[in-house]
Scaffold this motif. Structure first.
Motif, short mmCIF file in Angstrom:
data_model
loop_
_atom_site.label_atom_id
_atom_site.label_comp_id
_atom_site.label_asym_id
_atom_site.label_seq_id
_atom_site.Cartn_x
_atom_site.Cartn_y
_atom_site.Cartn_z
N GLN A 1 0.82 -1.21 0.00
CA GLN A 1 0.00 0.00 0.00
C GLN A 1 0.86 1.26 0.00
O GLN A 1 0.41 2.31 -0.45
N HIS A 2 2.06 1.16 0.55
CA HIS A 2 2.95 2.31 0.58
C HIS A 2 3.91 2.33 -0.60
O HIS A 2 4.96 2.96 -0.54
N ASN A 3 3.55 1.57 -1.64
CA ASN A 3 4.29 1.66 -2.89
C ASN A 3 5.67 1.00 -2.87
O ASN A 3 6.55 1.37 -3.64
N PHE A 4 5.87 0.06 -1.95
CA PHE A 4 7.14 -0.67 -1.93
C PHE A 4 7.08 -1.82 -2.92
O PHE A 4 6.01 -2.35 -3.23
N LEU A 5 8.25 -2.23 -3.41
CA LEU A 5 8.36 -3.39 -4.27
C LEU A 5 9.12 -4.48 -3.54
O LEU A 5 10.16 -4.21 -2.94
N GLU A 6 8.60 -5.70 -3.59
CA GLU A 6 9.36 -6.81 -3.00
C GLU A 6 10.28 -7.37 -4.08
O GLU A 6 9.82 -7.79 -5.14
N ILE A 7 11.55 -7.30 -3.81
CA ILE A 7 12.55 -7.76 -4.77
C ILE A 7 13.45 -8.78 -4.08
O ILE A 7 13.95 -8.53 -2.99
N GLU A 8 13.63 -9.91 -4.74
CA GLU A 8 14.47 -10.95 -4.16
C GLU A 8 15.94 -10.69 -4.43
O GLU A 8 16.30 -10.18 -5.49
N THR A 9 16.76 -11.08 -3.46
CA THR A 9 18.21 -10.91 -3.61
C THR A 9 18.86 -12.29 -3.47
O THR A 9 18.24 -13.20 -2.96
N PRO A 10 20.08 -12.43 -3.93
CA PRO A 10 20.70 -13.77 -3.97
C PRO A 10 20.91 -14.38 -2.59
O PRO A 10 21.13 -13.68 -1.60
N ILE A 11 20.83 -15.71 -2.58
CA ILE A 11 21.19 -16.47 -1.38
C ILE A 11 22.68 -16.81 -1.46
O ILE A 11 23.38 -16.83 -0.46
N LEU A 12 23.16 -17.11 -2.65
CA LEU A 12 24.58 -17.38 -2.83
C LEU A 12 25.28 -16.05 -3.08
O LEU A 12 25.10 -15.42 -4.12
N GLY A 13 26.04 -15.62 -2.10
CA GLY A 13 26.71 -14.33 -2.23
C GLY A 13 28.19 -14.49 -1.95
O GLY A 13 28.75 -15.57 -2.10
N ARG A 14 28.76 -13.38 -1.48
CA ARG A 14 30.18 -13.45 -1.25
C ARG A 14 30.46 -13.18 0.22
O ARG A 14 29.76 -12.43 0.86
N SER A 15 31.46 -13.84 0.73
CA SER A 15 31.76 -13.74 2.15
C SER A 15 32.33 -12.38 2.49
O SER A 15 33.17 -11.85 1.77
N THR A 16 31.85 -11.80 3.58
CA THR A 16 32.46 -10.58 4.12
C THR A 16 32.80 -10.88 5.57
O THR A 16 31.92 -11.12 6.38
N PRO A 17 34.09 -10.90 5.88
CA PRO A 17 34.51 -11.37 7.21
C PRO A 17 34.02 -10.49 8.36
O PRO A 17 34.06 -10.93 9.49
N GLU A 18 33.54 -9.28 8.09
CA GLU A 18 33.01 -8.46 9.16
C GLU A 18 31.75 -9.10 9.70
O GLU A 18 31.06 -9.83 9.00
N GLY A 19 31.43 -8.80 10.94
CA GLY A 19 30.17 -9.24 11.49
C GLY A 19 30.18 -10.68 11.91
O GLY A 19 31.19 -11.18 12.40
N ALA A 20 29.05 -11.33 11.71
CA ALA A 20 28.91 -12.71 12.18
C ALA A 20 29.70 -13.66 11.28
O ALA A 20 30.12 -13.31 10.18
N ARG A 21 29.88 -14.87 11.80
CA ARG A 21 30.52 -15.93 11.01
C ARG A 21 29.59 -16.31 9.87
O ARG A 21 28.38 -16.43 10.05
N ASP A 22 30.17 -16.51 8.69
CA ASP A 22 29.37 -16.85 7.52
C ASP A 22 29.14 -18.36 7.41
O ASP A 22 30.00 -19.16 7.80
N TYR A 23 28.00 -18.74 6.89
CA TYR A 23 27.83 -20.10 6.37
C TYR A 23 28.39 -20.12 4.97
O TYR A 23 28.05 -19.26 4.15
N LEU A 24 29.26 -21.06 4.69
CA LEU A 24 29.93 -21.09 3.40
C LEU A 24 29.41 -22.22 2.52
O LEU A 24 29.04 -23.28 3.02
N VAL A 25 29.39 -21.96 1.23
CA VAL A 25 28.96 -22.96 0.25
C VAL A 25 30.07 -23.09 -0.78
O VAL A 25 30.41 -22.11 -1.45
N PRO A 26 30.65 -24.28 -0.90
CA PRO A 26 31.77 -24.42 -1.82
C PRO A 26 31.30 -24.34 -3.28
O PRO A 26 30.20 -24.77 -3.61
N SER A 27 32.14 -23.78 -4.10
CA SER A 27 31.84 -23.71 -5.54
C SER A 27 32.48 -24.89 -6.25
O SER A 27 33.66 -25.16 -6.07
N ARG A 28 31.69 -25.60 -7.05
CA ARG A 28 32.24 -26.71 -7.82
C ARG A 28 33.04 -26.18 -9.00
O ARG A 28 34.15 -26.64 -9.28
N VAL A 29 32.47 -25.15 -9.64
CA VAL A 29 33.07 -24.63 -10.87
C VAL A 29 34.38 -23.90 -10.57
O VAL A 29 35.32 -23.97 -11.35
#
Length: 591
Positions: free
Chosen positions: A158-186
């Motif tokens: 109603q307030h004119n916002f758009l829901e936009i999805e963002t990636p689940i597979l991203g890049r690790s940034t060591p700041e903040g919390a510990r990341d869950y990592l996903v290995p790349s096969r390629v």
RNA sequence: GGGGACGUAGCUCAAUUGGUUAGAGCACUGGACUGUCGAUCCAGAGGUUGCGGGUUCGAGCCCCGUCGUCCUCGCCA
């Protein structure tokens, strides 16, 4: 459909109709010549009656039914005989006289039943979550969760916002919390990271011109769990361009009001009250104080400086703080051994050196093992400072500001529960604002971002960025509900120079910044609008709105404290072949 | 990683604090019963007391280790 009605639907008006219902057997009562079944689905329960009139063989089949079998019954809706109406059921005025019975599926003897009064241990509930989720209470919570998320989506739509999805597979940034990592096969040896939040993406979306963004976003943080913390959780993520903090706060104020009304029927007056971070720490010892009750921390360092009591005196002389609190009327509530326990607790958990206390006697004097160390006038002053009256229980800690905050905050919380200082049905929502930009990290010997490195300082603090980082305040705001952090956000830096300055202060050199957030820094140079946002912890909102004290009960399939899923037994082993494809070798952890 | 609580029948709990053959309710199995709704009644079956070690004449109970669940400190920009 295999049914014409749900188990919560039939009423007196349906009497005479021939209907078909499906569901699980919640309970059965076999009387020989007749047999009653409470049939359950997520809409309710309906009593089904089997008698000789049901038809040939049907009563015999019904006699084999057991808890949690899945059946389909066709029958006639009949009024219940005089005196057998069940007021506990919405459908209690009618029953279904069975004319046909189909066993859709049997059920093994279940480890527990959804209608059990003695709730089994949580491990068993999690292992057989499909049974646990059949419980009315779990269903109520998940329905509430659905309504709240739908309410949020509707509101932002109603307030004119758009829901936009963002990636689940991203890049690790060591700041903040510990990341869950996903290995790349390629890319052998390289890893994706699951998002701790869509922070960078939503800022990019602002630069891309999607000036009102919202997302129900799954986030992942590989840190230890708590009653209100899961490794995988859901945020309502919001970002807006061309806004000030006031705009963001205003939007969320409206959301709080709407949901409180829709879900709880509560009227929340707006605007929500605000308090600065400094005031919250001074008065309540925490940046998410429970403001449903008004016990405040009182500084007595000046009085401590005048005593002979060594602990207080030494603390005051060393530039530490002596702060206390008054638990009104609690003197008789806490025995000596209970106070000893309390003392051990603040020592072990918060690094306090001890807990000083006084009980205000009927004659107004202060009773305590340490009272003899104080001049009477000083005791009177201490009592006055804390507004002490007969029957009150006064506690004090002498330590660094931080330790007194932690200890007194914890004690305040305990007093709130022990002394029933608030109405659990009430909700208190407020904003904590003007957080420090930086916190000193003594281990790394650097400044660390209090929120995240993209947080904008207040314009009046820009000049102090290099000279006095500790004094810089951020344009940051946390939403606090009943003493729980329910959301937090900031206005972001949209200026390259300021961003570089903050990075420098955080010890993130140009190369590091380039490597980790290069894409954001690039984007900032291509026409970034002023922007800011907030993220709300949906699981916690549901927990608070439902009055639960545990986040797992708000999530369909939560993890245990050791982050495992007892139903699927995740995490689990994988084939050696899978590892080889991922160029991964595992190493047994050293004992 | 640290501190704490808990772990006994399928489930919820008990076992006079170290003492005979580990009990109850629910669930389960068999039977009785036409108005129950926490149905009732009769009978029955069900246990390596999480696991491993130790102390003891004797361990569900004490000690050590380990596993699991929960609470908590650290951690969670």
């Amino acid at each position: 459909m295999l049914r014409t009605h749900t188990c919560g639907q039939l009423r007196k008006e349906n009497v005479g109709e021939t209907i078909t219902v499906c569901g699980w057997i919640d309970s059965y009562r076999d009387h020989g010549g007749s047999l009653f079944v409470d049939l359950r689905d997520r809409y309710g329960k309906t009593q089904v009656v089997f008698t000789a009139e049901s038809g040939p063989g049907i009563l015999d089949t019904a006699r084999m039914l057991r808890d949690e079998w899945v059946i389909q019954v066709t029958g006639i809706v009949a009024p219940r005989p005089e005196g057998t109406i069940n007021p506990k059921l919405d459908t209690g005025e009618i029953e279904v006289r069975s004319r046909s019975l189909t066993v859709l599926n049997k059920c093994q003897t279940p480890p527990f039943t959804p209608s059990t009064r003695d709730l089994p241990g949580e491990d068993l509930r999690l292992k057989h979550r499909y049974i646990d989720l059949r419980r009315a209470e779990m269903q109520r919570t998940l329905i509430l969760r659905h309504r709240m998320i739908k309410g949020m989506r509707d509101y932002f739509d109603q307030h004119n916002f758009l829901e936009i999805e963002t990636p689940i597979l991203g890049r690790s940034t060591p700041e903040g919390a510990r990341d869950y990592l996903v290995p790349s096969r390629v890319h052998a040896g390289k890893f994706y990271a699951l998002p701790q939040s869509p922070q960078l993406y939503k800022q990019i979306l602002m630069i891309a011109g999607y000036d009102r963004y919202v997302q129900v976003a799954r986030c992942f943080r590989d840190e230890d769990l708590r009653a209100d913390r899961q490794p995988e959780f859901t945020q309502l993520d919001v970002e807006m361009a061309f806004v000030t903090a006031e705009d963001i706060i205003g939007i969320i104020d409206g959301l709080v009001q709407k949901l409180a009304k829709e879900v709880l029927g509560l009227d929340v007056p707006l605007p929500l009250p605000r308090m600065t971070y400094d005031e919250a720490m001074e008065k309540y010892g925490h940046d998410a104080p429970d403001l449903r009750f008004d016990m405040q921390i009182v500084d007595c360092t000046d009085l401590a400086a005048q005593t002979e009591f060594r602990v207080f005196r030494a603390a005051a002389d060393a530039g530490l703080k002596v702060r206390g609190m008054n638990a009104k009327g609690a003197a008789s509530k806490y025995s000596r051994s209970m106070i000893d326990e309390m003392t051990d607790w603040v020592k072990n958990d918060f690094g306090a050196k001890g807990l000083a206390w006084f009980k205000v006697e009927a004659d107004g004097s202060l009773a305590s093992p340490i009272a003899k160390n104080f001049a009477p006038e000083l005791l009177a002053q201490i009592k006055d400072r804390l507004n002490g009256a007969p029957g009150d229980f006064l506690v004090f800690m002498a330590d660094t500001f931080e330790v007194t905050c932690k200890g007194l905050y914890a004690l305040r919380k305990k007093f709130g529960v022990d002394l029933k200082l608030y109405d659990p049905a009430k909700m208190h929502c407020s904003w904590i604002v003007e957080f420090p930009m930086f916190a000193w990290d003594p281990e790394e010997k650097t400044w660390a971002a209090m929120h995240h490195p993209f947080t904008a300082p207040r314009p009046q603090d820009l000049a102090k960025l290099d000279s006095d980082p500790a004094a810089c305040r951020a344009i940051a705001y946390d939403l606090v509900i009943n003493g729980s952090e329910a959301g937090g956000g900031t206005i972001r830096i949209h200026d390259q120079d300021v961003q570089q300055q903050v990075f420098r202060l955080l010890g993130i050199d140009a190369e590091k910044a380039r490597d980790r957030f290069g894409f954001l820094l690039d984007a900032l140079q291509f026409g970034a609008p002023p922007h800011g946002g907030i993220a709300l912890g949906i699981d916690r909102w549901v927990m608070l709105f439902a009055g639960l004290d545990n986040i797992r009960d708000c999530i369909a399939f939560p993890k245990t404290q050791k982050a495992s899923d007892l139903m699927t037994e995740a995490p689990g082993d994988v084939d050696l072949r899978q590892l080889r494809e991922l160029s991964i070798q595992t190493v047994k952890p050293a004992k």
